[in-house]
Enzyme design. Structure first.
Site: not given
Length: 307
Positions: A39, A161, A34-35, A41-42
């Site tokens: 830090f 963040d 997905l992205g 990957s998802v």
């Protein structure tokens, strides 16, 4: 911006998880990417037992900046796991993404199993596609974000963040959630001297002296975020602009909204409001937003992604 493309994610079978006997592959199916961020990957995924849709965040051990130890666990885990575990143990919050489980993949890193709203869009894409938001909608989002951060701070955590890419919008309900605690840390009253957040959301004191305090950093980032929502883009791109701390409004914004943004973006950290003071600002108390009254069209028709 996250890179979004489909790839296959190969998992080792031997994994260690929080009070889990069954390995990851026996409990979850991991799908497409997905992205990808700084830090990890998802990936999309679902729980095999009931089909619940989840997001699976993979963190490489060599990318972890801070480690922590969980009670009863010998090996350290990424700080993000410890922070999300703490929030989970106190019941969580509707405005903060929930971690359902976590695993260690031997030789590769860690897997975080996170809740996945059925229809969502991150706030960066939401603003990119729609342009500057009406103040009523910005207020609706902003109030939820500030209240969620109150909960996070109350339980001893600072996110560090806050930005549009780390806020996801449920396009059916217009509820928002804070995601990605990869830059987070335990909350303390003394200054921090490390920062893995996003520079254009960082305050003057970090640019000038590499030091900041938790609440004043958070509030500055909120000022940048609110400007982004009502003007369609962030106020500062370069260090000189951040240090000048003088936002130039590119759209017609109410005096009350401008007042709150300028207060959050005060040059001196001690002159910025607390989260409680933000919520009691006249712009924030301008009345509850009517259900569905922020969008000209049905929110369910908005473009969305399935995490």
């Amino acid at each position: 911006m996250l890179e979004k493309r489909a790839v296959e994610f190969q998992l080792e079978e031997e994994v260690r998880g929080k009070h889990v006997k069954e390995p990851f592959c026996s409990q979850y199916h991991c799908g497409s990417l997905l992205g990808r961020g700084g830090f990890g990957s998802v990936f999309s995924g679902h729980r095999l037992s009931d089909g619940q849709q989840v997001a699976i965040k993979q963190i490489s051990s060599d990318r972890v900046q801070q480690w922590a130890r969980l009670p009863g666990d010998v090996s350290p885990v990424p700080m993000e796991i410890a922070l999300l575990q703490r929030l989970s143990e106190v019941g969580g919050h509707g405005g903060v993404i929930s971690m359902l489980d976590w695993f260690e993949v031997e030789g590769q890193g860690f897997l975080l199993v996170l809740e996945r709203p059925p229809q969502y869009q991150d706030l960066f894409d939401f603003i990119t596609e729609r342009g500057a938001l009406p103040e009523r909608l910005a207020l609706r989002f902003f109030r939820q974000i500030v209240e969620a951060l109150q909960f996070v701070h109350a339980h001893g955590i600072v996110h560090r963040d806050i930005k549009d890419e780390n806020i996801v919008v449920d396009t059916r309900t217009l509820e928002v959630k804070i995601i990605d605690f990869g830059s987070g840390a335990p909350l303390k009253e003394t200054p921090y001297s490390e920062f893995e957040g996003t520079r254009v959301y960082s305050p003057p004191e970090w640019i000038l002296s590499q030091s900041y305090e938790a609440v004043s950093l958070t509030v500055w980032s909120l000022g940048v975020l609110l400007f982004d929502m009502v003007c369609g883009d962030i106020p500062f791109e370069r260090d000189q602009e951040i240090v000048r701390a003088t936002p130039i409004f590119t759209r017609r914004i109410s005096k009350e909204c401008q007042s709150l943004i300028r207060w959050c973006l005060a040059y001196r950290p001690e002159e910025r409001p607390t989260l409680e003071e933000i919520l009691s600002h006249p712009w924030m108390e301008g009345g509850e937003v009517e259900e569905g009254g922020d969008l000209q069209e049905d929110p369910s028709s908005l473009p969305s992604q399935s995490l």
